[in-house]
Design an enzyme around this catalytic site. Structure first.
Site, PDB file in Angstrom:
ATOM      1  N   GLY B 169       0.866  -1.176   0.000  1.00 60.32           N
ATOM      2  CA  GLY B 169       0.000   0.000   0.000  1.00 60.32           C
ATOM      3  C   GLY B 169       0.896   1.216   0.000  1.00 60.32           C
ATOM      4  N   SER B 170       1.300   1.651   1.195  1.00 54.15           N
ATOM      5  CA  SER B 170       2.223   2.782   1.274  1.00 54.15           C
ATOM      6  C   SER B 170       3.531   2.439   0.577  1.00 54.15           C
ATOM      7  CB  SER B 170       2.500   3.138   2.745  1.00 54.15           C
ATOM      8  OG  SER B 170       1.329   3.630   3.353  1.00 54.15           O
ATOM      9  N   GLY B 279      -2.923  13.924  -7.917  1.00 58.07           N
ATOM     10  CA  GLY B 279      -4.114  13.273  -7.374  1.00 58.07           C
ATOM     11  C   GLY B 279      -4.361  13.699  -5.942  1.00 58.07           C
ATOM     12  N   GLU B 373     -22.623  16.482  16.075  1.00 52.87           N
ATOM     13  CA  GLU B 373     -22.927  16.904  17.446  1.00 52.87           C
ATOM     14  C   GLU B 373     -23.818  18.132  17.484  1.00 52.87           C
ATOM     15  OE1 GLU B 373     -19.601  17.043  20.158  1.00 52.87           O
ATOM     16  OE2 GLU B 373     -18.635  15.425  19.040  1.00 52.87           O
ATOM     17  N   GLU B 400      -4.656   7.368  -1.275  1.00 52.99           N
ATOM     18  CA  GLU B 400      -3.783   8.257  -2.054  1.00 52.99           C
ATOM     19  C   GLU B 400      -2.681   8.846  -1.178  1.00 52.99           C
ATOM     20  OE1 GLU B 400      -4.584  10.514  -5.364  1.00 52.99           O
ATOM     21  OE2 GLU B 400      -6.557   9.660  -5.750  1.00 52.99           O
TER      22      GLU B 400
END
Lengths: 268, 420
Positions: B169-170, B279, B373, B400
């Site tokens: 992922g990262s 992006g 809230e 992203e």
């Protein structure tokens, strides 16, 4: 002046920049009008008019030569013209009035439109206007223009079919009793009602193309028209606040109260 | 020369650390300030403003009524996708020749923001398609590739950007998907995970490694269609942006013609890094729109709901909270639009984009949480759609580029600037 037998149609669509329909309007402190420091946009009935012109072209294709939009208003009205160009009009005319000038009245607008139409070398065959503007709700401009020009008119249109070969338009009008169908000889003045169509959103490619479409700037003086208002607004107030109602015990008491308040034909 | 240079320096308030810099600074800043119009950060062109109004109306009229249903059903309504294409919202920066609107990058950001005010799921679909898929083709595609793919992407085919995998992922460039040459084709094997738009997409940009011995320098970008054999597997059931499809993709001997390599063999890493920078600004815009949408829904309610004889929004405690939220919104707005303008101007924007994305996702969480809230029980029920913004906001800190990755990027820049 009269259009010759073989000719393509020119459509004129007058539009007005008015307070946006979604704004919660407030009367100004001087009670001379409403607070105009709010969002403005094209009069919704005029959007329907522009949309109808574009749809007529989509139906008749090459038979429609040009769709021109015109507005009489302060410099900011140019935005409204650009929106109409983005919806599909070919060119625009801006009859500019100073920012501080009062809003033109229907008769002034009709006279200006007459001068513009007479100025058009190629003539105008169809004028489509919104039935009324949502700021003054006058509902007069289309009818006055038809009177000044001596042209046929069909107001509150909910359906329009143009036949260029026969030079007529079949128009369905919404009237109190129901629907009325008219056959009008061109040139014709049409005013739009709500159910005529659903206006398109200006897509981004069309907004970009609208940049290149021509906008002609004129003044009322150049057209030889005097648009000084003939009406003076004396006072504008909000409707009276709702006063609380009351409860009644039975139908007889209700009838008595109605009679007392003068809501029936009979005296109390 | 030094006297002239120092006058220019004073004019531009530039304080370089070395004497060598004045000459260079003089030329650069003189040219800039001469042609530059100095505007406030929320200045837009007439087209951009018209476009904002148009997208706003489309979002309110067409998307608005379907938001709740799409969220409950976890499914994107096909008429919304069609509407986006019809409005020209899927080819915002694409040239007119290729069916697009030829508008500015900021116009795309505006569209993403306005859509997010109504539905962040629809917004991210438009964002990925425009700022990732379209931009890759416009920037790195050959003329033939642009002529072939951009019109399809402008008119009717949804695109998807496939980089992440179950194990990367990262650490994106540790990806495992492999591509092997076979004559004039490449054969791709592997899986992708967390891929936005994948359920509805027809065009896929797939990152695969053609030569693992070269490490990240073997990563290559391939363009593929669904018909070639892209398998859409599990659709994730998510906390937020539920209408946006997020699926696992499988490639089982997927054959892709060699001419479908975008940007060249082994160039996928650079291409992805560059594109993800842009992006980032898109996601910042989505989070900004989300926060603004939540704020716009909740605040009017606080001026209508009365308790203890007054509208709750007029209690000082509430006023201070609402004011603070408005300040946060303004900061996110300025970061996002400034990063976007910097990119348009050709200036460096990596740090600013990272800051905008990191901060906007934070603001989105805070403001949408407060919005619930402020509206009390009404904010907590799904009917009013306020709680949806809070659920949707969580992904902002994750996709992203996670917030930690953004902070790392920003820290690197700072270290570079300050440790000379």
């Amino acid at each position: 002046m009269r259009p010759s037998a073989v000719r393509l149609l020119n459509i004129l669509v007058p539009i007005k920049r008015a307070v946006d329909y979604a704004v919660k309007i407030r009367v100004n402190p001087e009670q001379t009008g409403i607070d105009l420091n709010v969002k403005h946009s094209m009069n919704p009935f005029d959007e329907i008019a522009v949309e109808e012109a574009v749809r007529i072209r989509e139906r008749l294709k090459d038979a429609v030569k040009s769709i021109k939009v015109v507005t009489i208003g302060p410099p900011k009205s140019a935005e409204t013209l650009r929106t109409a160009l983005a919806m599909g009009a070919d060119s625009a005319v801006h009859v500019e009035i100073p920012e501080s000038a009062p809003s033109p009245e229907p008769l002034g607008v009709a006279k200006t439109l007459k001068a513009l139409i007479e100025r058009q070398k190629e003539g105008v065959d169809i004028v489509i206007l919104g039935k009324q503007a949502i700021d003054d709700d006058a509902g007069q401009t289309g009818q006055m223009l038809a009177g000044l020009m001596g042209w046929s008119q069909a107001t509150f249109a909910s359906k329009v079919e143009v036949n260029p070969e026969q030079k007529v338009a079949n128009i369905t009008r919404e009237i109190d009793g129901g629907l009325e169908e008219l056959k009008c000889k061109l040139p014709v003045i049409i005013t739009t009602d709500l159910r005529l169509n659903e206006p398109r959103y200006a897509s981004l490619p069309n907004i970009m193309k609208a940049k290149k479409k021509p906008v002609e700037k004129l003044t009322a003086a150049e057209l030889g028209v005097d648009i000084t208002p003939r009406l003076e607004t004396i006072k504008v107030t909000e409707p009276p606040k709702r006063v609380g109602g009351g409860k009644v015990a039975n139908v007889d008491e209700l009838l008595t109260k109605l009679k007392e308040a003068g809501f029936t034909g009979k005296r109390a | 020369m030094f006297r002239v240079a120092s006058r220019a320096l004073r004019a531009t308030k530039h304080r370089p650390t070395r004497l060598v810099e004045p000459a260079r600074t003089f030329f650069v800043s003189a040219i800039r300030t001469e042609g530059l119009r100095l505007n406030s950060l929320d200045t837009f062109t007439e087209e951009e403003n018209m476009f904002r109004d148009s997208v706003k109306r489309f979002a309110v009229d067409v998307v608005g009524p379907k938001v709740r249903e799409m969220d409950e059903k976890e499914s994107m309504d096909p008429t919304i996708i069609q509407g986006l294409f019809e409005q020209g919202l899927m080819g915002i920066e694409t040239s007119a020749e290729h069916g697009g609107a030829e508008a500015s990058f900021v116009s795309a950001i505006i569209a993403i923001e306005e859509l997010a005010k109504i539905d962040p799921s629809v917004s991210v679909m438009c964002d990925v398609h425009n700022t990732l898929v379209n931009t890759i083709l416009r920037t790195y595609g050959t003329k033939e590739q642009q002529d072939k793919w951009l019109p399809l992407l402008s008119e009717s085919k949804l695109g998807s950007f496939c980089l992440s995998e179950p194990a990367s992922g990262s650490d994106a460039f540790a990806l495992q998907t492999r591509a092997k040459k076979d004559g004039d084709h490449w054969v791709i094997n592997g899986s992708k995970m967390w891929i936005t738009n994948s359920h509805e997409a027809e065009i896929f940009l797939i990152f695969a490694n053609v030569d693992p011995s070269k490490g990240y320098k073997g990563i290559t970008c391939f363009i593929a269609t669904k018909e070639m054999g892209v398998q859409i597997a599990k659709k994730e059931e998510k906390l937020g942006i539920r209408a946006s499809s997020t699926c696992t993709l499988n490639f089982d001997d997927l054959r892709v013609p060699a001419e479908n390599i975008i940007g060249g063999e082994g160039k996928g890493y650079k291409l992805a890094i560059q594109i993800l920078n842009e992006g980032r600004i898109g996601i910042a815009a989505q989070m900004l729109g989300l926060a603004q949408g939540a704020f716009d829904k909740a605040v009017p309610y606080t001026y209508q709901r009365t308790q203890f004889g007054q509208p709750i929004g007029t209690f000082q405690g509430m006023q201070f909270q609402i004011a603070k939220a408005a300040v946060e919104l303004e900061t996110a707005r300025l970061l996002t639009y400034n990063a976007a303008r910097r990119k348009e101007e050709g200036r460096s924007f990596t740090k600013e984009a990272a800051m905008a994305k990191y901060w906007a996702s934070q603001v989105a969480q805070d403001v949408s949480g407060s919005a619930i809230e402020w509206c009390g029980g009404v904010g907590f029920t799904r009917e009013t759609g306020i709680e949806k913004f809070w659920r949707d906001s969580k992904i902002g800190a994750i996709y992203e580029g996670t917030s930690n990755i953004q902070l790392q990027t920003i820290a690197k820049f700072i270290q570079q600037e300050y440790s000379r």
